[in-house]
Design an enzyme around this catalytic site. Structure first.
Site, PDB file in Angstrom:
ATOM      1  CB  SER A   1      -0.886   0.015   1.232  1.00 35.46           C
ATOM      2  OG  SER A   1      -0.093   0.334   2.358  1.00 35.46           O
ATOM      3  CE  LYS A   2      -0.075   7.521  -2.932  1.00 40.36           C
ATOM      4  NZ  LYS A   2      -1.168   8.251  -3.462  1.00 40.36           N
ATOM      5  NE  ARG A   3      -1.598   3.082   5.783  1.00 40.99           N
ATOM      6  CZ  ARG A   3      -1.780   1.781   5.923  1.00 40.99           C
ATOM      7  NH1 ARG A   3      -0.938   1.076   6.644  1.00 40.99           N
ATOM      8  NH2 ARG A   3      -2.800   1.170   5.352  1.00 40.99           N
ATOM      9  CB  THR A   4       3.962  -0.883   3.213  1.00 41.07           C
ATOM     10  OG1 THR A   4       3.164  -1.199   2.064  1.00 41.07           O
ATOM     11  CG2 THR A   4       3.184  -1.140   4.466  1.00 41.07           C
ATOM     12  N   GLY A   5       5.205   1.912   1.243  1.00 40.86           N
ATOM     13  CA  GLY A   5       6.200   2.229   0.227  1.00 40.86           C
ATOM     14  C   GLY A   5       5.849   1.760  -1.172  1.00 40.86           C
TER      15      GLY A   5
END
Ligand code: GLU
Length: 480
Positions: A247-251
């Site tokens: 996801s965006k959060r995990t890069g």
């Protein structure tokens, strides 16, 4: 290999334009592309922009640009799902008229309470709350009460064969009747997607595994509409390095970000295509044609793949060294201004520099950075290293001046003479060749590592080489 799928197919890529094209979406598009190219048919691009609040026209454009850049062409579209809402509404009304859907007047609060009770009692929503009677419907319609339209899910297990996961089945008690029109009259995703797949005569739905739980609903709708149910292939998720969903959060990065980071589209296509699928001989670098020839949905594994930035970088480096020079140059050009090279007009030197450095750079950004030296007015040397060179040859400044003179006066300035002159001088003044080679590299590049010095000097050219050598000789002279 016998293909799992016989063509021609009609496939679609159906992104929601709520963000940039991400690697997961790009991979889905690539598998649709490979399938369509492998067996023939058509690739339809459909932008699912019905969530007006979250959809964005700029994103719709970005997604198309991302697809075109990574190398996924479409045969039909882009169609905007929002242009087809009337059609979806009509289909919903037809389902109602055919007795396959019903009005539901329950409020969200009532439903939440019912669901809680159903959960506590191990019952289904349906068993607790039957459909409203005809009289009730008439009365509440007359009163203008808000309602949704629900499609009645069949009371039987829904089975389908997924081309990646094999037989899949969903028991009826897991399926609530499906909202197809919201109380404001807008069609839901499930209705729109099925309507469009029917109207666009989609034969194969290749999409992310996150849609697997939607598929029984879709299968039921296809059947209710009297349409052929397409074949399904649900692609396993892509996980981040932390083994969580990418996801965006995990890069997770968008195709756009990779493009800006200097990744070649061919490399991204190749890397993503092999994230979850591999050819029989496990080759890792394949041209698009080779991938098309080898591709089979049957070889897609059903377990998740981990996105590995190092592997992508490795793949990119392979393409950096092997792409035809002209193609590489075209991809490199947008990165030149970032290194102050927008005005470069010496095409010959640019090509030679790219040839010399392409296999030493992992991406286009790095390559642009490496070739900057060939067009720089001045090179800033490293002081500590320069002092070290002086300990090997205390008369370095003088020797570099002589080297500059000899290069300036040399009859020819080619690889051979460049090397001969330097080695000859080292012999003559009684130092090791390295005592001149390393400082010359410093003079020309400002760093200690790089391609063979003589190659480098040849690409740098006589004028710049002499200029940098003289300036550096002066610098070294001031140090001693
Ligand atoms: N629009 C959906 C999404 O972006 C895809 C729908 C589908 O492939 O069926 O997730």
């Amino acid at each position: 290999m016998s293909p799992v799928v016989q063509g021609p197919v009609r496939v679609r890529f159906a992104p929601s334009p709520t963000g940039y094209l991400h690697v997961g979406g790009a991979r889905t598009a690539i598998y649709n592309d490979l399938l369509r190219q492998a067996v023939g048919g058509a690739f339809v691009l459909r932008i699912e922009d019905t969530d007006r609040e979250r959809s964005d026209e700029a994103m719709t454009r970005q997604i198309q640009e991302g697809l075109a850049w990574v190398g996924v062409p479409w045969d039909e579209g882009p169609f905007l799902q929002s242009d087809r809402l009337e059609r979806h509404r009509t289909v919903a009304e037809e389902l109602l008229a055919a007795g396959l859907a019903y009005q539901d007047f329950r409020t969200p609060a009532e439903l939440a309470e019912l669901r809680e009770r159903a959960h506590a009692e191990g019952a289904t929503l349906k068993s607790l709350a039957p459909e409203p009677s005809e009289e009730e419907v008439e009365r509440r319609l007359a009163a203008g009460d808000p309602h949704v339209l629900r499609f009645r899910m069949p009371e039987e297990t829904i089975r389908f064969r997924d081309l990646v996961r094999g037989e899949v089945e969903f028991a009826p008690e897991t399926q609530e009747d499906l909202v197809i029109l919201r109380s404001d009259g807008s069609p839901t995703y499930h209705l729109s997607v099925v309507c469009d797949d029917v109207d666009m005569e989609i034969t194969h739905v290749v999409r992310g595994e996150d849609h697997l739980s939607n598929t029984p609903k879709h299968v039921a709708l296809f059947r209710a509409l009297g349409a052929d149910v397409p074949a399904f292939a649900h692609l396993p998720l892509i996980l981040g390095q932390d083994k969580k969903r990418l996801s965006k959060r995990t890069g997770a990065a968008s195709v756009e970000e990779f493009r800006e980071a200097g990744i070649l589209p061919q490399a991204l296509y190749n890397y993503l295509a092999l994230l979850g699928w591999s050819p029989e001989d496990d080759r890792e670098i394949l041209s698009r044609e080779e991938m098309i020839a080898e591709f089979s949905l049957g070889r897609i594994g059903s377990s998740a793949s981990v996105f590995d930035p190092d592997k992508l970088s490795w793949t990119n480096a392979q393409y950096m060294s092997s792409l035809p020079l002209e193609e590489l140059l075209e991809h490199l050009r947008p990165f030149l201004p970032g290194e102050g090279l927008e005005g470069v007009d010496d095409e010959e030197r640019l090509r030679e520099a790219v040839e010399l450095h392409r296999s030493r750079a992992r991406d286009l950004r790095e390559l642009a950075g490496q070739i900057r030296i060939y067009f720089a007015d001045v090179i800033e040397p490293d002081e500590a290293l320069s002092r070290k060179y002086l300990t090997k040859d205390p008369e370095l400044a003088e020797h570099l001046e002589i080297l500059a003179d000899r290069y300036e006066e040399a009859e020819t300035f080619d690889l051979e003479s460049i090397e001969e002159i330097l080695r000859g001088l080292a012999d003559e003044v009684g130092v090791k060749a390295g005592a001149l080679i390393h400082p010359t590299r410093m003079a020309l590049t400002g760093v200690k590592a790089g391609p063979s010095l003589f190659d480098l000097v040849a690409v740098m050219g006589r004028e710049a080489t002499v200029r940098h050598l003289r300036r550096y000789a002066e610098y070294v002279g001031d140090l001693s």
